[in-house]
Design a protein around this motif. Structure first.
Motif, PDB file in Angstrom:
ATOM      1  N   ILE A  74     -26.868 -58.471-116.349  1.00  0.00           N
ATOM      2  CA  ILE A  74     -27.591 -58.847-117.310  1.00  0.00           C
ATOM      3  C   ILE A  74     -29.132 -59.469-116.549  1.00  0.00           C
ATOM      4  CG2 ILE A  74     -28.327 -60.909-119.004  1.00  0.00           C
ATOM      5  CD1 ILE A  74     -25.304 -61.338-119.159  1.00  0.00           C
ATOM      6  N   GLY A  75     -30.116 -58.957-117.319  1.00  0.00           N
ATOM      7  CA  GLY A  75     -31.572 -59.223-116.770  1.00  0.00           C
ATOM      8  C   GLY A  75     -32.224 -60.306-117.492  1.00  0.00           C
ATOM      9  N   PHE A 127     -39.547 -56.938-123.760  1.00  0.00           N
ATOM     10  CA  PHE A 127     -39.373 -57.007-122.402  1.00  0.00           C
ATOM     11  C   PHE A 127     -38.910 -55.722-121.860  1.00  0.00           C
ATOM     12  CE2 PHE A 127     -40.216 -61.654-122.381  1.00  0.00           C
ATOM     13  CZ  PHE A 127     -40.461 -61.853-121.163  1.00  0.00           C
ATOM     14  N   ILE A 128     -37.773 -54.967-122.561  1.00  0.00           N
ATOM     15  CA  ILE A 128     -37.553 -53.909-121.918  1.00  0.00           C
ATOM     16  C   ILE A 128     -38.334 -52.842-122.260  1.00  0.00           C
ATOM     17  CG2 ILE A 128     -35.431 -52.117-122.546  1.00  0.00           C
ATOM     18  CD1 ILE A 128     -33.596 -54.649-123.152  1.00  0.00           C
ATOM     19  N   ARG A 129     -39.191 -52.798-123.140  1.00  0.00           N
ATOM     20  CA  ARG A 129     -40.088 -51.874-123.405  1.00  0.00           C
ATOM     21  C   ARG A 129     -41.008 -51.547-122.427  1.00  0.00           C
ATOM     22  NH1 ARG A 129     -41.284 -49.487-128.869  1.00  0.00           N
ATOM     23  NH2 ARG A 129     -39.585 -50.215-130.178  1.00  0.00           N
ATOM     24  N   THR A 135     -31.845 -54.782-118.953  1.00  0.00           N
ATOM     25  CA  THR A 135     -30.924 -55.353-120.099  1.00  0.00           C
ATOM     26  C   THR A 135     -30.951 -56.749-120.430  1.00  0.00           C
ATOM     27  OG1 THR A 135     -29.121 -53.850-118.587  1.00  0.00           O
ATOM     28  CG2 THR A 135     -27.964 -55.497-120.264  1.00  0.00           C
ATOM     29  N   ALA A 136     -30.633 -57.083-121.831  1.00  0.00           N
ATOM     30  CA  ALA A 136     -30.645 -58.563-122.095  1.00  0.00           C
ATOM     31  C   ALA A 136     -29.541 -58.675-122.976  1.00  0.00           C
ATOM     32  CB  ALA A 136     -31.872 -58.747-123.005  1.00  0.00           C
ATOM     33  N   VAL A 167     -25.871 -57.004-126.888  1.00  0.00           N
ATOM     34  CA  VAL A 167     -26.601 -56.465-125.498  1.00  0.00           C
ATOM     35  C   VAL A 167     -27.661 -55.453-125.679  1.00  0.00           C
ATOM     36  CG1 VAL A 167     -26.059 -55.391-123.166  1.00  0.00           C
ATOM     37  CG2 VAL A 167     -24.526 -57.259-124.188  1.00  0.00           C
ATOM     38  N   LEU A 168     -28.775 -55.710-125.277  1.00  0.00           N
ATOM     39  CA  LEU A 168     -29.784 -54.821-125.620  1.00  0.00           C
ATOM     40  C   LEU A 168     -30.135 -53.904-124.119  1.00  0.00           C
ATOM     41  CD1 LEU A 168     -32.700 -55.971-127.852  1.00  0.00           C
ATOM     42  CD2 LEU A 168     -31.021 -54.321-128.311  1.00  0.00           C
TER      43      LEU A 168
END
Ligand code: COA
Length: 318
Positions: A74-75, A127-129, A135-136, A167-168
């Motif tokens: 997990i980030g 945040f991921i883009r 990973t969130a 989870v993304l």
């Protein structure tokens, strides 16, 4: 180009179920009134030892397992909750401690109430883009039973407890196609929950002008459906599933009609879970995924609406 994608979902519902017939013994109401006006039959109620953190942990672990990941992957942790046990540390930090993953950013979102999950989902997607994280874990976890007035029949029949998690993960293709967030503080008096402090020690209960809220929800969510489709040059016929916030069956029906979707293409958990505020959308998503209804490659619209007022949607290629 980096996108985010749903790689796992999970949920948790407390064991205890409170039926409309139980409520008939508590306030002046009937099963018929509740079913006809809201669509709700049952709701889950957290046990004494459960709270937003314990339920978030259950849902989060289930989502990680579904994704084939461990907490160490997990980030970022985002927990949407209007019913945390503490103002701080946040539910997300308490969860991070349980997961043993000190270091990654972890925070709560409470300002957007029932729309909280859509806000958290959108933030994690951004945040991921940008490549900041890979990973969130985004969770909605609510113990609404602790903030309703069990003597007020106009609100106590509506809510339930539970947690849902997503989870993304980073992906080369969408995934999350777009998210859309809005708020309008001028409607602050339509739905609110005052917080206890030294001057007024007890947390109060949810106050709602149901009828006004109903109309605002239908109008705002209707416009949001249009906005979400228009932003992506899509037609109603491109949508496979609607995963709505579960507040009232009549609002859900209005949204299905707006999207020309038959109710069979709308995920409905309201009847068995009531309104679980920010947990309702991930709970519904997880149910439909686990039941095998939603399949990879299908196009979903998720939409939520709540106190603030605040509302938001996401278009997702599952
Ligand atoms: N049992 C029986 N009667 C009830 C009742 C209950 N549990 N709760 C309210 N009533 C009564 C009211 O007192 C009122 O009586 P009156 O006509 O004698 O004054 C009557 O039912 C109608 O009340 P009203 O509030 O106009 O009902 P409604 O059709 O608007 O339904 C809600 C109430 C709360 C179900 C509905 O307004 C709603 O779902 N609102 C939106 C909620 C929402 O969107 N939430 C999203 C963010 S969380």
């Amino acid at each position: 180009m980096t996108y985010s994608k749903i790689v796992g979902t999970g949920s948790y519902l407390p064991e205890k179920v409170l039926t409309n017939f139980d409520l008939e013994k508590m306030v002046e109401t009937t099963n018929e009134w509740i079913v006809e006006r809201t669509g709700i039959r049952n709701r889950h109620i957290a046990a004494e030892h459960e709270d937003a953190v314990t339920m978030a942990e259950e849902a989060g672990r289930a989502a990680l397992k579904a994704a084939g990941l461990t907490p160490a992957d997990i980030g970022m942790i985002i927990v949407a909750s209007t019913t945390p046990s503490m103002v701080f540390p946040s539910t997300a930090c308490l969860l991070q401690e349980r997961f043993g993953i000190a270091g990654c950013p972890a925070f709560d979102l409470n300002a957007s109430a029932c729309a909280g999950f859509m806000y958290g989902f959108s933030i994690a997607d951004q945040f991921i883009r940008t490549g900041a994280i890979k990973t969130a874990l985004v969770i909605g976890s609510e113990v609404m039973s602790r903030v309703v007035d069990w003597k007020d029949r106009s609100t106590c029949v509506l809510f339930g407890d539970g947690a849902g998690a997503v989870v993304l993960g980073a992906s080369k293709e969408p995934g999350v196609v777009s998210t859309h967030l809005h708020a309008d503080g001028t409607h602050k008096d339509v739905l609110y929950l005052p917080l206890g402090n030294k001057k007024s020690p007890n947390i109060e209960s949810v106050k709602m002008l149901g009828n006004q809220l109903f109309k605002l929800a239908v109008n705002s969510l209707g416009d949001l459906c249009d906005e979400t489709l228009a932003a992506n040059n899509l037609q109603k016929s491109d949508i496979d599933w609607l995963i709505p916030h579960q507040a009232n069956m009549r609002i859900i029906q209005a949204m299905a009609k707006k999207l020309d979707l038959p109710l069979e293409r709308v995920v409905i958990t309201l009847d068995e879970q009531g309104n679980t505020s920010s947990a309702s959308i991930p709970l519904a998503l997880d149910k439909a995924v686990r039941d095998g209804q939603i399949k990879r490659g299908q196009m979903l619209i998720m939409e939520g609406f709540g106190g603030g007022l605040a509302w938001g949607s996401a278009l997702v290629k599952y």
